[in-house]
Design a protein around this motif. Structure first.
Motif, short mmCIF file in Angstrom:
data_model
loop_
_atom_site.label_atom_id
_atom_site.label_comp_id
_atom_site.label_asym_id
_atom_site.label_seq_id
_atom_site.Cartn_x
_atom_site.Cartn_y
_atom_site.Cartn_z
N ILE A 22 -41.78 -17.45 -50.81
CA ILE A 22 -40.35 -17.80 -50.71
C ILE A 22 -39.96 -18.72 -51.87
CG2 ILE A 22 -38.64 -19.06 -49.35
CD1 ILE A 22 -40.20 -18.10 -46.83
N GLY A 23 -40.82 -19.70 -52.14
CA GLY A 23 -40.56 -20.62 -53.24
C GLY A 23 -40.49 -19.92 -54.58
N ARG A 29 -35.35 -16.13 -59.13
CA ARG A 29 -34.41 -15.01 -59.00
C ARG A 29 -33.07 -15.46 -58.45
NH1 ARG A 29 -38.06 -10.90 -55.69
NH2 ARG A 29 -35.99 -10.20 -55.04
N ARG A 30 -32.06 -14.61 -58.71
CA ARG A 30 -30.74 -14.87 -58.13
C ARG A 30 -30.79 -14.62 -56.62
NH1 ARG A 30 -26.39 -15.03 -61.39
NH2 ARG A 30 -25.07 -14.20 -59.73
N PHE A 31 -29.93 -15.32 -55.88
CA PHE A 31 -29.89 -15.17 -54.43
C PHE A 31 -28.93 -14.04 -54.09
CE2 PHE A 31 -28.84 -16.34 -50.01
CZ PHE A 31 -30.12 -16.48 -49.51
N ASP A 32 -29.35 -12.79 -54.36
CA ASP A 32 -28.52 -11.63 -54.06
C ASP A 32 -28.99 -10.99 -52.75
OD1 ASP A 32 -30.92 -10.42 -54.74
OD2 ASP A 32 -30.19 -9.71 -56.69
N ARG A 33 -28.42 -9.84 -52.42
CA ARG A 33 -28.74 -9.18 -51.16
C ARG A 33 -30.22 -8.83 -51.06
NH1 ARG A 33 -27.94 -9.02 -46.11
NH2 ARG A 33 -25.73 -9.32 -46.59
N GLU A 34 -30.80 -8.35 -52.15
CA GLU A 34 -32.23 -7.99 -52.13
C GLU A 34 -33.10 -9.22 -51.90
OE1 GLU A 34 -35.64 -5.93 -55.00
OE2 GLU A 34 -33.54 -5.99 -55.65
N THR A 35 -32.75 -10.30 -52.59
CA THR A 35 -33.50 -11.56 -52.43
C THR A 35 -33.37 -12.07 -51.00
OG1 THR A 35 -33.13 -12.15 -54.74
CG2 THR A 35 -33.70 -13.94 -53.25
N ARG A 36 -32.15 -12.01 -50.49
CA ARG A 36 -31.91 -12.48 -49.11
C ARG A 36 -32.77 -11.70 -48.12
NH1 ARG A 36 -29.22 -12.28 -44.30
NH2 ARG A 36 -27.76 -13.97 -43.81
N ASP A 37 -32.85 -10.39 -48.29
CA ASP A 37 -33.62 -9.56 -47.37
C ASP A 37 -35.11 -9.89 -47.44
OD1 ASP A 37 -31.30 -8.34 -46.57
OD2 ASP A 37 -31.60 -6.50 -47.75
N GLU A 38 -35.60 -10.14 -48.64
CA GLU A 38 -37.03 -10.47 -48.80
C GLU A 38 -37.36 -11.81 -48.13
OE1 GLU A 38 -39.00 -10.06 -52.61
OE2 GLU A 38 -37.44 -8.65 -53.26
N ILE A 39 -36.48 -12.79 -48.34
CA ILE A 39 -36.71 -14.11 -47.74
C ILE A 39 -36.60 -14.02 -46.22
CG2 ILE A 39 -35.80 -16.46 -47.54
CD1 ILE A 39 -34.99 -16.23 -50.49
N GLU A 40 -35.65 -13.24 -45.75
CA GLU A 40 -35.49 -13.06 -44.30
C GLU A 40 -36.78 -12.51 -43.69
OE1 GLU A 40 -32.19 -11.16 -41.30
OE2 GLU A 40 -32.74 -9.99 -43.08
N GLU A 62 -23.73 -20.48 -48.09
CA GLU A 62 -22.58 -21.39 -48.11
C GLU A 62 -22.70 -22.42 -49.22
OE1 GLU A 62 -22.60 -23.22 -44.30
OE2 GLU A 62 -22.00 -21.39 -43.22
N MET A 63 -23.93 -22.95 -49.42
CA MET A 63 -24.14 -24.04 -50.38
C MET A 63 -24.06 -23.56 -51.82
SD MET A 63 -27.30 -25.87 -48.34
CE MET A 63 -27.62 -27.21 -49.51
N LYS A 64 -24.46 -22.32 -52.05
CA LYS A 64 -24.53 -21.76 -53.41
C LYS A 64 -25.15 -22.76 -54.40
CE LYS A 64 -20.44 -18.80 -52.87
NZ LYS A 64 -21.16 -17.93 -52.02
N PRO A 65 -26.32 -23.27 -54.10
CA PRO A 65 -26.91 -24.32 -54.93
C PRO A 65 -27.50 -23.79 -56.22
CG PRO A 65 -28.45 -23.66 -53.23
CD PRO A 65 -27.21 -22.86 -53.00
N GLU A 66 -27.51 -24.62 -57.25
CA GLU A 66 -28.22 -24.25 -58.47
C GLU A 66 -29.72 -24.27 -58.23
OE1 GLU A 66 -27.20 -26.41 -61.94
OE2 GLU A 66 -25.05 -26.04 -61.74
N ASP A 67 -30.17 -25.24 -57.42
CA ASP A 67 -31.59 -25.33 -57.07
C ASP A 67 -31.76 -24.85 -55.63
OD1 ASP A 67 -34.20 -25.97 -56.56
OD2 ASP A 67 -33.95 -28.14 -56.72
N ALA A 68 -31.95 -23.54 -55.48
CA ALA A 68 -32.03 -22.96 -54.14
C ALA A 68 -33.28 -23.42 -53.40
CB ALA A 68 -32.01 -21.44 -54.23
#
Length: 306
Positions: A22-23, A29-40, A62-68
């Motif tokens: 996850i780290g 990587r960008r936090f896009d749909r594919e990334t979200r699904d992998e982390i989920e 919601e946070m849209k952080p630079e450092d996710a």
């Protein structure tokens, strides 16, 4: 080895199997749909649970952080940071009722808690209220000897409420500080369990009206989501005030701590990461998250934009 190092070592399986991945994803990587699904998927596999996983992902979006990755740490600390301190009364004795299924490490945890209080200079009474198993009585007696606590027990099959009464009464008469009651852990008959635990608590309240001041549910981290279901039953039966999470060093699914905090809303008050008498410590959300997400195995790179 200090306790944080033991905690880090105890969470190594979880870190290597899930949280390092996850780290790595969040750092590169960008936090896009594919990334979200992998982390989920990784969070679910790590026993974080559906409810907590969805909350974590929604917060990241919601946070849209630079450092996710840093944001993930903040979110996990937020979930785990509840009232983790013990509710110790002004007047002694401080009465703790220990509950949990057989095999969760409940009796061992009673002994380790007794040792912790003894090291603080407190006089401790251990009450063997699990009268259905001779082995539980014998085991608690050994822990009483190891920790220097007073041991109160009746014969196998005796009334659990009578043992609890004698343990608390002894503490009152001798001016002792802490009473730890080791209760039965059978779940096959919920009504019987409820009746027995409630009776133990009613009997104790005849001597100390506000007791038990803590009802600590001992959970085996290895049981994962099954343990969470057990916890829900105990929460229905008695007013559980805190969780003791044991055997964290034996599972790759340390995310169960996050599921517990989010789904049950019950604070984790202690964690165990080994068999030693000193391997039980008060829970610290920041230390736990730092150990779970320890970055020494994760290659650093410029954080990706979310």
């Amino acid at each position: 080895m200090g306790f944080f190092d033991k905690l880090k070592e105890g969470l190594k399986k979880s870190r290597e199997a899930f949280f390092n991945k996850i780290g790595q994803i969040l750092k590169t990587r960008r936090f896009d749909r594919e990334t979200r699904d992998e982390i989920e998927e990784l969070l679910i596999l790590a026993d974080v649970g559906v409810e907590a996983t969805e909350y974590i992902l929604e917060r990241l979006e919601e946070m849209k952080p630079e450092d996710a990755f840093g944001a993930l740490k903040e979110i996990l600390i937020e979930i785990l940071s509840k009232d983790n301190k013990l509710n110790i009364p002004d007047e002694k004795p401080f009465v703790i009722s220990m509950v949990g299924v057989n095999g969760s490490g409940k009796t061992t945890t009673c002994g380790k808690l007794a040792y912790m209080f003894r090291r603080e200079g407190k006089q401790v009474v251990l009450g063997a209220c699990d009268t259905f198993r001779a082995a539980a009585i014998d085991q608690l007696k050994i822990w009483a000897e190891r920790s220097g606590a007073t041991f109160i027990a009746h014969m196998e099959g005796a009334d659990a409420g009578a043992v609890a009464y004698d343990a608390v009464n002894h503490a009152i008469s001798k001016g002792k500080d802490v009473v730890i009651l080791d209760t039965a852990g059978r779940l096959h008959n919920k009504k019987h369990l409820m009746d027995e635990l409630q009776k133990v608590h009613r009997v104790v309240q005849k001597l100390v009206p506000a007791a038990p001041h803590e009802v600590l549910l001992v959970m085996d981290a290895v049981t994962g989501q099954n343990g969470l279901q057990q916890a829900k039953i105990f929460k229905e039966v008695v007013s559980v005030t805190g969780i003791v999470l044991t055997k964290l060093d034996g599972t790759a699914k340390g995310g169960i701590a996050i599921a517990i905090a989010k789904e049950l809303g019950i604070p984790i008050k202690f964690i165990g990461v080994g068999e030693g008498i000193e391997d039980l410590k008060p829970f610290d959300a920041k230390d736990f998250v730092e150990a779970l997400l320890a970055g020494d195995e994760i290659s650093e790179s410029t954080p990706a934009n979310v």
